[in-house]
Design a protein around this motif. Structure first.
Motif, PDB file in Angstrom:
ATOM      1  N   GLU A 108       0.951  -1.323   0.116  1.00 14.96           N
ATOM      2  CA  GLU A 108      -0.035   0.183   0.156  1.00 14.96           C
ATOM      3  C   GLU A 108       0.859   1.310   0.017  1.00 14.96           C
ATOM      4  N   ILE A 109       0.392   2.359  -0.557  1.00 17.74           N
ATOM      5  CA  ILE A 109       1.027   3.692  -0.424  1.00 17.74           C
ATOM      6  C   ILE A 109       0.836   4.253   0.648  1.00 17.74           C
ATOM      7  N   LEU A 110       1.781   4.578   1.470  1.00 15.44           N
ATOM      8  CA  LEU A 110       1.713   5.570   2.652  1.00 15.44           C
ATOM      9  C   LEU A 110       1.543   7.071   2.494  1.00 15.44           C
ATOM     10  N   GLU A 111       0.538   7.758   2.671  1.00 16.81           N
ATOM     11  CA  GLU A 111       0.237   9.027   2.498  1.00 16.81           C
ATOM     12  C   GLU A 111       0.765   9.788   3.906  1.00 16.81           C
ATOM     13  N   GLN A 112       1.391  10.937   3.537  1.00 18.10           N
ATOM     14  CA  GLN A 112       1.869  11.848   4.629  1.00 18.10           C
ATOM     15  C   GLN A 112       1.071  13.232   4.291  1.00 18.10           C
ATOM     16  N   SER A 113       0.655  13.612   5.074  1.00 20.20           N
ATOM     17  CA  SER A 113      -0.004  15.104   4.889  1.00 20.20           C
ATOM     18  C   SER A 113       1.051  16.113   4.529  1.00 20.20           C
ATOM     19  N   SER A 114       0.580  17.126   3.918  1.00 23.06           N
ATOM     20  CA  SER A 114       1.623  18.326   3.955  1.00 23.06           C
ATOM     21  C   SER A 114       1.182  19.384   4.906  1.00 23.06           C
ATOM     22  N   ASN A 115       1.840  20.107   5.023  1.00 26.21           N
ATOM     23  CA  ASN A 115       1.921  21.574   6.094  1.00 26.21           C
ATOM     24  C   ASN A 115       0.579  22.228   5.647  1.00 26.21           C
ATOM     25  N   CYS A 116       0.515  22.333   4.521  1.00 26.16           N
ATOM     26  CA  CYS A 116      -0.777  23.294   4.006  1.00 26.16           C
ATOM     27  C   CYS A 116      -2.285  22.472   4.286  1.00 26.16           C
ATOM     28  N   ALA A 117      -3.076  23.021   4.779  1.00 20.89           N
ATOM     29  CA  ALA A 117      -4.450  22.436   5.012  1.00 20.89           C
ATOM     30  C   ALA A 117      -5.097  22.154   3.622  1.00 20.89           C
ATOM     31  N   PHE A 118      -4.723  22.980   2.845  1.00 23.77           N
ATOM     32  CA  PHE A 118      -5.599  22.921   1.236  1.00 23.77           C
ATOM     33  C   PHE A 118      -4.738  21.993   0.283  1.00 23.77           C
ATOM     34  N   SER A 119      -3.716  21.300   0.766  1.00 22.91           N
ATOM     35  CA  SER A 119      -2.826  20.777  -0.241  1.00 22.91           C
ATOM     36  C   SER A 119      -3.277  19.218  -0.193  1.00 22.91           C
ATOM     37  N   PRO A 120      -3.246  18.391  -1.244  1.00 26.71           N
ATOM     38  CA  PRO A 120      -3.508  17.102  -1.510  1.00 26.71           C
ATOM     39  C   PRO A 120      -2.473  16.374  -0.532  1.00 26.71           C
ATOM     40  N   PRO A 121      -2.689  15.149   0.079  1.00 24.34           N
ATOM     41  CA  PRO A 121      -1.746  14.226   0.605  1.00 24.34           C
ATOM     42  C   PRO A 121      -0.424  14.037  -0.204  1.00 24.34           C
ATOM     43  N   LEU A 122       0.941  14.025   0.440  1.00 23.43           N
ATOM     44  CA  LEU A 122       1.964  13.968  -0.308  1.00 23.43           C
ATOM     45  C   LEU A 122       2.241  12.482  -0.202  1.00 23.43           C
ATOM     46  N   LYS A 123       2.304  11.559  -1.208  1.00 23.88           N
ATOM     47  CA  LYS A 123       2.922  10.238  -1.376  1.00 23.88           C
ATOM     48  C   LYS A 123       4.220  10.057  -1.284  1.00 23.88           C
ATOM     49  N   HIS A 124       4.973   9.403  -0.363  1.00 24.92           N
ATOM     50  CA  HIS A 124       6.362   9.241  -0.314  1.00 24.92           C
ATOM     51  C   HIS A 124       6.928   7.850  -0.039  1.00 24.92           C
ATOM     52  N   GLN A 125       6.006   6.917   0.471  1.00 25.99           N
ATOM     53  CA  GLN A 125       6.575   5.627   0.370  1.00 25.99           C
ATOM     54  C   GLN A 125       5.527   4.455   0.177  1.00 25.99           C
ATOM     55  N   ILE A 126       6.322   3.425  -0.059  1.00 28.25           N
ATOM     56  CA  ILE A 126       5.225   2.106  -0.410  1.00 28.25           C
ATOM     57  C   ILE A 126       5.437   1.228   0.705  1.00 28.25           C
ATOM     58  N   LEU A 127       4.619   0.573   1.371  1.00 23.67           N
ATOM     59  CA  LEU A 127       4.574  -0.384   2.479  1.00 23.67           C
ATOM     60  C   LEU A 127       4.351  -1.874   1.874  1.00 23.67           C
ATOM     61  N   PHE A 128       5.352  -2.666   2.083  1.00 28.61           N
ATOM     62  CA  PHE A 128       4.841  -4.143   1.539  1.00 28.61           C
ATOM     63  C   PHE A 128       4.801  -4.978   2.878  1.00 28.61           C
ATOM     64  N   GLN A 129       3.933  -5.707   2.726  1.00 29.16           N
ATOM     65  CA  GLN A 129       3.670  -6.753   3.738  1.00 29.16           C
ATOM     66  C   GLN A 129       3.652  -8.308   3.587  1.00 29.16           C
ATOM     67  N   VAL A 130       4.398  -9.052   4.250  1.00 30.46           N
ATOM     68  CA  VAL A 130       4.320 -10.589   4.077  1.00 30.46           C
ATOM     69  C   VAL A 130       3.704 -11.042   5.419  1.00 30.46           C
ATOM     70  N   LYS A 131       2.510 -11.675   5.093  1.00 27.68           N
ATOM     71  CA  LYS A 131       1.908 -12.209   6.502  1.00 27.68           C
ATOM     72  C   LYS A 131       1.758 -13.602   6.331  1.00 27.68           C
ATOM     73  N   ASP A 132       2.158 -14.363   7.415  1.00 29.38           N
ATOM     74  CA  ASP A 132       1.814 -15.916   7.319  1.00 29.38           C
ATOM     75  C   ASP A 132       0.859 -16.318   8.757  1.00 29.38           C
ATOM     76  N   GLN A 133       0.663 -17.546   8.584  1.00 23.20           N
ATOM     77  CA  GLN A 133      -0.112 -17.978   9.800  1.00 23.20           C
ATOM     78  C   GLN A 133       0.782 -19.051  10.396  1.00 23.20           C
ATOM     79  N   GLY A 134       1.919 -18.906  10.787  1.00 24.84           N
ATOM     80  CA  GLY A 134       2.703 -19.631  11.274  1.00 24.84           C
ATOM     81  C   GLY A 134       2.953 -19.783  12.703  1.00 24.84           C
ATOM     82  N   ARG A 135       3.843 -20.117  13.299  1.00 28.97           N
ATOM     83  CA  ARG A 135       3.925 -20.275  14.944  1.00 28.97           C
ATOM     84  C   ARG A 135       4.083 -19.029  15.450  1.00 28.97           C
ATOM     85  N   GLY A 136       4.462 -18.015  14.889  1.00 33.79           N
ATOM     86  CA  GLY A 136       4.734 -16.838  15.625  1.00 33.79           C
ATOM     87  C   GLY A 136       6.320 -16.842  15.891  1.00 33.79           C
TER      88      GLY A 136
END
Length: 202
Positions: free
Chosen positions: A109-137
């Motif tokens: 998923e793309i992580l959105e970080q809000s800009s300082n200006c309240a009227f500006s759209p969110p700034l997209k800076h990073q992508i977050l990868f996830q690998v999830k399992d149902q293993g023993r932990g």
């Protein structure tokens, strides 16, 4: 003779494990010392994820583990081979420690970080990868140390799953070389989720 054949198989298996260990040691040393130049280029995150799943498909089928992937289209400035190596390392671990019939998820998923200006759209800076399992932990006291060299959740893991204890150290080095970070959340008996971030291409 059967006895000789068995001894030969043990010798070959041991040799192959030693080669993997040496290659992994060299890999992590070169990356961390800066002697490996990341061959960065513009890549699509979804394409990298799809390629990693293709590589791991046979292993998942053999282990009777389901692979579920949810890709996202985003442009990255990365070394594609190294990011695929990171994804396949994480997927391989998730598959190895999953029971037959379990599912391993790969999402982004793309992580959105809000800009300082309240009227500006969110700034997209990073992508977050996830690998999830149902293993023993993973126990809470191991959540940090498993990214160090030669660390295993259990001392028998390296023998049972043919690991060298360097895969996660290599993943961490690759992610850090790209300006990202990697971590894990886990609940014993329920499974683990590995996360890593990468900056989006400007």
């Amino acid at each position: 003779p059967q006895k000789s054949q068995r001894l030969l198989e043990i010798a070959v298996d041991s040799t192959e494990r030693l080669v993997r260990l040496i290659n992994d040691i060299l890999d992590v040393e070169r990356i961390e010392s800066g002697k490996v130049t990341m061959a960065k280029q513009t890549c699509n995150a979804g394409d990298l994820m799809a390629q990693a799943v293709d590589v791991m498909h046979a292993m998942a089928e053999k282990a009777k583990v389901n692979l579920s992937v949810s890709t996202v289209s985003a442009e990255l400035w990365v070394d594609p081979d190294r990011i695929i190596q990171t994804l396949t390392n994480l997927l391989s671990n998730a598959i190895k420690f999953s029971s037959p019939g379990a599912t391993v998820w790969l999402t982004a998923e793309i992580l959105e970080q809000s800009s300082n200006c309240a009227f500006s759209p969110p700034l997209k800076h990073q992508i977050l990868f996830q690998v999830k399992d149902q293993g023993r932990g993973i126990p809470a006291d191991k959540l940090e140390t498993i990214f160090e060299r030669f660390q295993q959740v259990d001392a028998s893991d390296s023998r049972n799953s043919e690991g060298t204890g360097l895969g996660l150290a290599i993943c961490r080095s690759i992610v850090q070389q790209h300006g990202g970070r990697i971590w894990v959340d886990s609940t014993l008996g329920e499974g683990s989720t590995f996360y890593f971030t990468l900056p989006l291409s400007r």
